[in-house]
Design a protein around this motif. Structure first.
Motif, PDB file in Angstrom:
ATOM      1  N   ILE A  50       0.807  -1.264   0.111  1.00 45.60           N
ATOM      2  CA  ILE A  50      -0.220  -0.084  -0.106  1.00 45.60           C
ATOM      3  C   ILE A  50       0.956   1.060  -0.086  1.00 45.60           C
ATOM      4  O   ILE A  50       1.778   1.406   0.972  1.00 45.60           O
ATOM      5  CB  ILE A  50      -1.029  -0.109   1.298  1.00 45.60           C
ATOM      6  N   GLN A  51       0.616   1.927  -1.064  1.00 42.94           N
ATOM      7  CA  GLN A  51       1.583   3.181  -1.193  1.00 42.94           C
ATOM      8  C   GLN A  51       0.748   4.446  -1.041  1.00 42.94           C
ATOM      9  O   GLN A  51       1.334   5.508  -1.726  1.00 42.94           O
ATOM     10  CB  GLN A  51       2.241   3.051  -2.532  1.00 42.94           C
ATOM     11  N   GLY A  52      -0.162   4.320  -0.284  1.00 37.39           N
ATOM     12  CA  GLY A  52      -0.856   5.710  -0.409  1.00 37.39           C
ATOM     13  C   GLY A  52      -2.406   5.354   0.253  1.00 37.39           C
ATOM     14  O   GLY A  52      -3.078   4.602  -0.530  1.00 37.39           O
ATOM     15  N   LEU A  53      -2.938   6.006   1.282  1.00 39.72           N
ATOM     16  CA  LEU A  53      -4.290   5.877   1.428  1.00 39.72           C
ATOM     17  C   LEU A  53      -4.790   7.403   1.728  1.00 39.72           C
ATOM     18  O   LEU A  53      -4.378   7.725   2.546  1.00 39.72           O
ATOM     19  CB  LEU A  53      -4.554   4.862   2.597  1.00 39.72           C
ATOM     20  N   VAL A  54      -5.814   7.913   1.000  1.00 45.85           N
ATOM     21  CA  VAL A  54      -6.497   9.088   1.439  1.00 45.85           C
ATOM     22  C   VAL A  54      -7.847   9.149   1.472  1.00 45.85           C
ATOM     23  O   VAL A  54      -8.511   8.611   0.452  1.00 45.85           O
ATOM     24  CB  VAL A  54      -5.980  10.072   0.192  1.00 45.85           C
ATOM     25  N   VAL A  55      -8.336   9.814   2.488  1.00 44.11           N
ATOM     26  CA  VAL A  55      -9.818  10.129   2.661  1.00 44.11           C
ATOM     27  C   VAL A  55     -10.167  11.544   2.689  1.00 44.11           C
ATOM     28  O   VAL A  55      -9.498  12.247   3.325  1.00 44.11           O
ATOM     29  CB  VAL A  55     -10.541   9.250   3.640  1.00 44.11           C
ATOM     30  N   ASP A  56     -10.935  12.113   1.872  1.00 45.99           N
ATOM     31  CA  ASP A  56     -11.430  13.335   2.041  1.00 45.99           C
ATOM     32  C   ASP A  56     -11.658  13.717   3.247  1.00 45.99           C
ATOM     33  O   ASP A  56     -12.466  13.115   4.063  1.00 45.99           O
ATOM     34  CB  ASP A  56     -12.621  13.873   1.113  1.00 45.99           C
ATOM     35  N   ASP A  57     -11.275  14.846   3.842  1.00 42.80           N
ATOM     36  CA  ASP A  57     -11.281  15.347   5.216  1.00 42.80           C
ATOM     37  C   ASP A  57     -12.803  15.518   5.576  1.00 42.80           C
ATOM     38  O   ASP A  57     -13.144  14.781   6.830  1.00 42.80           O
ATOM     39  CB  ASP A  57     -10.810  16.818   5.770  1.00 42.80           C
ATOM     40  N   ARG A  58     -13.786  15.785   4.549  1.00 42.00           N
ATOM     41  CA  ARG A  58     -15.291  15.882   5.086  1.00 42.00           C
ATOM     42  C   ARG A  58     -15.963  14.376   5.219  1.00 42.00           C
ATOM     43  O   ARG A  58     -16.944  14.635   5.656  1.00 42.00           O
ATOM     44  CB  ARG A  58     -15.950  16.431   3.733  1.00 42.00           C
ATOM     45  N   VAL A  92       0.786  -8.158   2.156  1.00 41.77           N
ATOM     46  CA  VAL A  92       0.476  -6.887   1.864  1.00 41.77           C
ATOM     47  C   VAL A  92       1.549  -6.070   2.809  1.00 41.77           C
ATOM     48  O   VAL A  92       1.456  -6.312   4.368  1.00 41.77           O
ATOM     49  CB  VAL A  92      -0.961  -6.307   2.128  1.00 41.77           C
ATOM     50  N   THR A  93       2.411  -5.099   2.693  1.00 43.66           N
ATOM     51  CA  THR A  93       2.909  -4.250   3.366  1.00 43.66           C
ATOM     52  C   THR A  93       2.727  -2.866   3.182  1.00 43.66           C
ATOM     53  O   THR A  93       1.980  -2.523   2.240  1.00 43.66           O
ATOM     54  CB  THR A  93       4.487  -4.561   3.313  1.00 43.66           C
ATOM     55  N   LEU A  94       3.083  -1.813   3.918  1.00 43.16           N
ATOM     56  CA  LEU A  94       3.009  -0.524   3.962  1.00 43.16           C
ATOM     57  C   LEU A  94       3.971   0.022   4.721  1.00 43.16           C
ATOM     58  O   LEU A  94       4.713  -0.377   5.813  1.00 43.16           O
ATOM     59  CB  LEU A  94       1.522  -0.055   4.420  1.00 43.16           C
ATOM     60  N   ARG A  95       4.093   1.437   4.740  1.00 45.01           N
ATOM     61  CA  ARG A  95       5.023   2.064   5.551  1.00 45.01           C
ATOM     62  C   ARG A  95       4.147   3.423   5.777  1.00 45.01           C
ATOM     63  O   ARG A  95       3.360   3.891   5.066  1.00 45.01           O
ATOM     64  CB  ARG A  95       6.036   2.900   4.705  1.00 45.01           C
ATOM     65  N   VAL A  96       4.460   3.863   7.110  1.00 39.03           N
ATOM     66  CA  VAL A  96       3.512   4.883   7.671  1.00 39.03           C
ATOM     67  C   VAL A  96       4.347   5.620   8.744  1.00 39.03           C
ATOM     68  O   VAL A  96       5.337   5.224   9.406  1.00 39.03           O
ATOM     69  CB  VAL A  96       2.328   4.299   8.596  1.00 39.03           C
ATOM     70  N   VAL A 147      11.230  12.123  12.349  1.00 43.32           N
ATOM     71  CA  VAL A 147      10.117  11.299  12.396  1.00 43.32           C
ATOM     72  C   VAL A 147      10.344   9.744  11.823  1.00 43.32           C
ATOM     73  O   VAL A 147      11.030   9.590  10.689  1.00 43.32           O
ATOM     74  CB  VAL A 147       8.807  11.845  11.644  1.00 43.32           C
ATOM     75  N   ASP A 148       9.884   8.974  12.764  1.00 46.09           N
ATOM     76  CA  ASP A 148      10.104   7.534  12.569  1.00 46.09           C
ATOM     77  C   ASP A 148       9.372   6.888  11.090  1.00 46.09           C
ATOM     78  O   ASP A 148       8.189   7.691  10.982  1.00 46.09           O
ATOM     79  CB  ASP A 148       9.671   6.804  13.539  1.00 46.09           C
ATOM     80  N   ASP A 149       9.977   6.095  10.379  1.00 52.44           N
ATOM     81  CA  ASP A 149       9.220   5.457   9.218  1.00 52.44           C
ATOM     82  C   ASP A 149       8.877   4.098  10.039  1.00 52.44           C
ATOM     83  O   ASP A 149       9.922   3.379  10.107  1.00 52.44           O
ATOM     84  CB  ASP A 149      10.121   5.398   8.041  1.00 52.44           C
ATOM     85  N   VAL A 150       7.641   3.713  10.028  1.00 52.23           N
ATOM     86  CA  VAL A 150       7.054   2.384  10.615  1.00 52.23           C
ATOM     87  C   VAL A 150       6.826   1.484   9.574  1.00 52.23           C
ATOM     88  O   VAL A 150       6.026   1.813   8.794  1.00 52.23           O
ATOM     89  CB  VAL A 150       5.920   2.740  11.522  1.00 52.23           C
ATOM     90  N   LEU A 151       7.498   0.391   9.391  1.00 53.83           N
ATOM     91  CA  LEU A 151       6.930  -0.792   8.534  1.00 53.83           C
ATOM     92  C   LEU A 151       6.008  -1.762   9.018  1.00 53.83           C
ATOM     93  O   LEU A 151       6.365  -2.112  10.096  1.00 53.83           O
ATOM     94  CB  LEU A 151       8.333  -1.409   8.116  1.00 53.83           C
TER      95      LEU A 151
END
Length: 164
Positions: free
Chosen positions: A84-92, A118-122, A155-159
């Motif tokens: 997962i290289q990005g997850l975005v939800v409209d603030d509204r 499935v992996t991701l970075r946050v 800021v840490d990068d969490v895998l």
């Protein structure tokens, strides 16, 4: 609220996704500077529509979110992993289960593609995203301490990752 409709992105979504991405920019999750004109297209050679699922709600103004799911690398020996290289939800529309629904849909899509993980970075300071991922079975698999200098703070990068 009704369940969001989640579907694969198409080239026709480019402008709407680019605008959503600009509106949703936040130092909580972005490592790139705030977008400034002239704006780049949302899709490019590394980020084609085939890697994006989009979310819409029946009473919404069009697209209200997206999740990018791509092969983790180009290596054949790593073909069983999606990232997962990005997850975005409209603030509204936050707090309505859209991110969770997209995350579940992405895991289903990864399974459909034959993935086993499935992996991701946050970012370490993004507590809401980390809590969401943990609640969906993602575990911290590594931390890169102080990986990013954002707004004067390290800021840490969490895998994180999970089996499918």
């Amino acid at each position: 609220m009704p369940e969001p409709v989640i579907r694969p992105a198409t080239h026709a979504d480019d402008e709407e996704l680019a605008e959503l991405d600009r509106r949703a920019w936040s130092p909580l999750h972005a490592v790139q500077p705030r977008p400034r004109p002239p704006y780049e297209p949302f899709f490019d050679a590394r980020h084609p529509p085939e890697h994006i699922l989009v979310a819409a709600v029946s009473a919404g103004p069009g697209l209200v979110g997206y999740i990018r799911l791509a092969p983790a690398t180009r290596l054949v020996c790593n073909a069983h992993v999606r990232q997962i290289q990005g997850l975005v939800v409209d603030d509204r529309f936050r707090g309505q289960g859209i991110a969770r629904a997209m995350l579940r849909a992405a895991c289903e899509e990864a399974r459909r593609q034959g993935a086993r993980r499935v992996t991701l970075r946050v970012l370490g300071h993004n507590a809401p995203a980390r809590a969401l991922y943990a609640s969906e079975g993602f575990a911290v698999e590594g931390v890169l301490p102080g990986e990013f200098l954002l707004d004067g703070a390290y800021v840490d990068d969490v895998l994180m990752g999970r089996a499918l």
